[in-house]
Scaffold this active site. Structure first.
Site, PDB file in Angstrom:
ATOM      1  N   LYS A 145       0.934  -1.097   0.089  1.00  0.00           N
ATOM      2  CA  LYS A 145      -0.068  -0.072   0.103  1.00  0.00           C
ATOM      3  C   LYS A 145       0.706   1.314   0.053  1.00  0.00           C
ATOM      4  CE  LYS A 145      -3.768  -2.441   1.921  1.00  0.00           C
ATOM      5  NZ  LYS A 145      -5.006  -2.572   3.293  1.00  0.00           N
TER       6      LYS A 145
ATOM      7  N   GLN B 200      -4.606  -1.523   9.563  1.00  0.00           N
ATOM      8  CA  GLN B 200      -4.691  -2.913   8.816  1.00  0.00           C
ATOM      9  C   GLN B 200      -5.297  -3.765  10.051  1.00  0.00           C
ATOM     10  OE1 GLN B 200      -3.946  -3.293   5.685  1.00  0.00           O
ATOM     11  NE2 GLN B 200      -4.126  -5.518   5.697  1.00  0.00           N
TER      12      GLN B 200
ATOM     13  N   ASP C 211     -10.971   3.288   4.124  1.00  0.00           N
ATOM     14  CA  ASP C 211     -11.350   1.912   4.222  1.00  0.00           C
ATOM     15  C   ASP C 211     -12.889   1.829   4.324  1.00  0.00           C
ATOM     16  OD1 ASP C 211      -9.428  -0.287   4.203  1.00  0.00           O
ATOM     17  OD2 ASP C 211      -8.882   0.187   6.345  1.00  0.00           O
TER      18      ASP C 211
HETATM   19  N1  L34 Z   1      -8.004  -2.131   7.421  1.00  0.00           N
HETATM   20  N2  L34 Z   1      -7.516  -4.082   6.643  1.00  0.00           N
HETATM   21  C1  L34 Z   1      -7.892  -3.067   6.391  1.00  0.00           C
HETATM   22  N3  L34 Z   1      -8.321  -2.669   5.183  1.00  0.00           N
HETATM   23  C2  L34 Z   1      -8.004  -3.619   4.069  1.00  0.00           C
HETATM   24  O1  L34 Z   1      -8.490  -3.335   2.930  1.00  0.00           O
HETATM   25  C3  L34 Z   1      -7.711  -4.814   4.561  1.00  0.00           C
HETATM   26  N4  L34 Z   1      -7.484  -5.913   3.452  1.00  0.00           N
HETATM   27  C4  L34 Z   1      -7.749  -7.248   3.906  1.00  0.00           C
HETATM   28  C5  L34 Z   1      -7.204  -7.634   5.218  1.00  0.00           C
HETATM   29  N5  L34 Z   1      -7.128  -6.625   6.191  1.00  0.00           N
HETATM   30  C6  L34 Z   1      -7.321  -5.146   5.880  1.00  0.00           C
HETATM   31  C7  L34 Z   1      -6.352  -5.981   2.526  1.00  0.00           C
HETATM   32  O2  L34 Z   1      -5.717  -4.929   2.181  1.00  0.00           O
HETATM   33  C8  L34 Z   1      -7.175  -8.131   2.660  1.00  0.00           C
HETATM   34  N6  L34 Z   1      -6.313  -7.271   1.841  1.00  0.00           N
HETATM   35  C9  L34 Z   1      -5.448  -7.504   0.914  1.00  0.00           C
HETATM   36  C10 L34 Z   1      -4.744  -6.510   0.401  1.00  0.00           C
HETATM   37  C11 L34 Z   1      -3.730  -6.736  -0.894  1.00  0.00           C
HETATM   38  C12 L34 Z   1      -3.750  -8.284  -1.213  1.00  0.00           C
HETATM   39  C13 L34 Z   1      -4.461  -9.157  -0.537  1.00  0.00           C
HETATM   40  C14 L34 Z   1      -5.224  -8.783   0.593  1.00  0.00           C
HETATM   41  C15 L34 Z   1      -2.922  -8.493  -2.370  1.00  0.00           C
HETATM   42  O3  L34 Z   1      -2.165  -7.716  -2.907  1.00  0.00           O
HETATM   43  N7  L34 Z   1      -2.759  -9.912  -2.600  1.00  0.00           N
HETATM   44  C16 L34 Z   1      -1.974 -10.222  -3.827  1.00  0.00           C
HETATM   45  C17 L34 Z   1      -1.031 -11.213  -3.299  1.00  0.00           C
HETATM   46  C18 L34 Z   1       0.110 -10.733  -2.369  1.00  0.00           C
HETATM   47  C19 L34 Z   1       0.918 -11.791  -1.850  1.00  0.00           C
HETATM   48  O4  L34 Z   1       1.712 -12.223  -2.457  1.00  0.00           O
HETATM   49  O5  L34 Z   1       0.543 -12.172  -0.509  1.00  0.00           O
HETATM   50  C20 L34 Z   1      -2.784 -10.962  -5.003  1.00  0.00           C
HETATM   51  O6  L34 Z   1      -2.351 -10.771  -5.984  1.00  0.00           O
HETATM   52  O7  L34 Z   1      -4.046 -11.486  -4.557  1.00  0.00           O
END
Ligand code: L34
Length: 295
Positions: A54, A98, A121
């Site tokens: 982020k 987070q 958020d």
């Molecule tokens: N406050 N907490 C708050 N806001 C959010 O919007 C989140 N979320 C969830 C968990 N806690 C939070 C996230 O940011 C889930 N989440 C999130 C964000 C990004 C990715 C996955 C979950 C992401 O970028 N996933 C990649 C893989 C990254 C890796 O290798 O781990 C993808 O391509 O799916």
């Protein structure tokens, strides 16, 4: 037939280009630089990786970002004090704490403490209420990303049967609500299934659009969906590690088999995840515009 892959990575890229131009224009014409602070409590590796992504993305778009990492033992009072500080900080337009938080911290108390005008958020009850009423507000990032994925890949939702698996406050409840509203990527007939649903297969098999957000790897199999379904897989489950120590990810949907039946499907990684991050940037820019009286 093999499904068309809906690439969250590609769609994210396009939105980030738009945002980058918007941020540059805000700076040039109005002297406004959007500011974001992320707060992470503890050292959960997945949370660490999302939060650093982020901040990196914010930086790449020209958004001012601050990253605060606190030890797992941080008290609720300390965290509330920090939020209060950023509520009053004019350089900061968006505050993100987070989730999940350590067990000794009351999540609701923390989320309620964030100024609703800085709640990028979309988790504060004021924004949740406005969302439910269809008023202008910050939409929660993951559902917001799903709406954009559907719109930008040309998926018609009006009058369609949408089945959502999972009733979390972050994904299931808000996406079900948004998709039944009179809006883009809305006007659907929505069914929300959860752990006490009697016959989940009955519902998933009649879905035109299936949104899986349960956090169980490979839960949805090919025999549970109909031919031509559009699948949005929200699950980002860590199922193991490669030899080099990199996490192996799996969605809530068994991708290899379901993609043979679906018309469109999002992959994991590279589907909904990147969109969550991108929509946080969009919300931060919106917050900055609002704070500057530009909308
Ligand atoms: N406050 N907490 C708050 N806001 C959010 O919007 C989140 N979320 C969830 C968990 N806690 C939070 C996230 O940011 C889930 N989440 C999130 C964000 C990004 C990715 C996955 C979950 C992401 O970028 N996933 C990649 C893989 C990254 C890796 O290798 O781990 C993808 O391509 O799916």
């Amino acid at each position: 037939m093999s499904a068309e892959i809906i690439s969250g990575t590609e769609i994210s890229k396009a939105i980030k280009e738009e945002l980058k131009a918007e941020v540059a224009e805000l700076a040039e014409k109005h002297g406004v630089v959007p500011g974001l602070v992320t707060i992470l409590v503890g050292d959960d590796p997945a949370s660490q990786s999302y939060v650093s992504a982020k901040n990196k993305t914010a930086h790449a778009l020209g958004i001012h970002s601050e990253q605060v990492t606190l030890p797992a033992e941080t008290s609720e009072e300390e965290l509330l004090g920090l939020i209060d500080k950023y509520n009053k900080d004019d350089k900061i337009n968006g505050i993100l704490v987070q989730l999940p938080l350590p067990k000794h911290i009351n999540e609701a108390r923390v989320l309620y403490a964030i100024d609703p005008d800085k709640d990028v958020d979309g988790f504060h009850p004021v924004n949740v209420g406005k969302m439910m009423l269809g008023e202008k507000c910050f939409l929660p990032c993951t559902p917001h990303g799903i709406l954009e994925l559907l719109a930008r890949s040309g998926v018609e939702t009006s009058g369609k049967e949408v089945v959502v698996l999972g009733r979390s406050n972050i994904v299931g409840k808000p996406i079900a609500n948004l998709m039944l509203q009179k809006r883009e990527s809305g006007n659907a007939t929505v069914t929300l299934c959860h752990t006490r649903t009697k016959d989940t297969d009955f519902h998933t098999r009649r879905a035109d659009i299936l949104i899986a957000a349960v956090g169980v790897p490979n839960l949805v199999k090919a025999d549970q969906v109909k031919e031509g379904v559009v699948v949005i897989d929200v699950g980002v489950n860590r199922v193991g590690k490669t030899e080099s120590g990199k996490a192996i990810l799996a969605g809530d949907v068994e991708f290899e088999s379901v993609k043979e039946k679906a018309s469109k499907i999002t992959p994991v990684p590279g589907g909904v995840g990147p969109m969550t991050i991108t929509m946080l940037m969009k919300n931060t820019v919106q917050a900055a515009r609002q704070a500057a009286g530009l909308e």
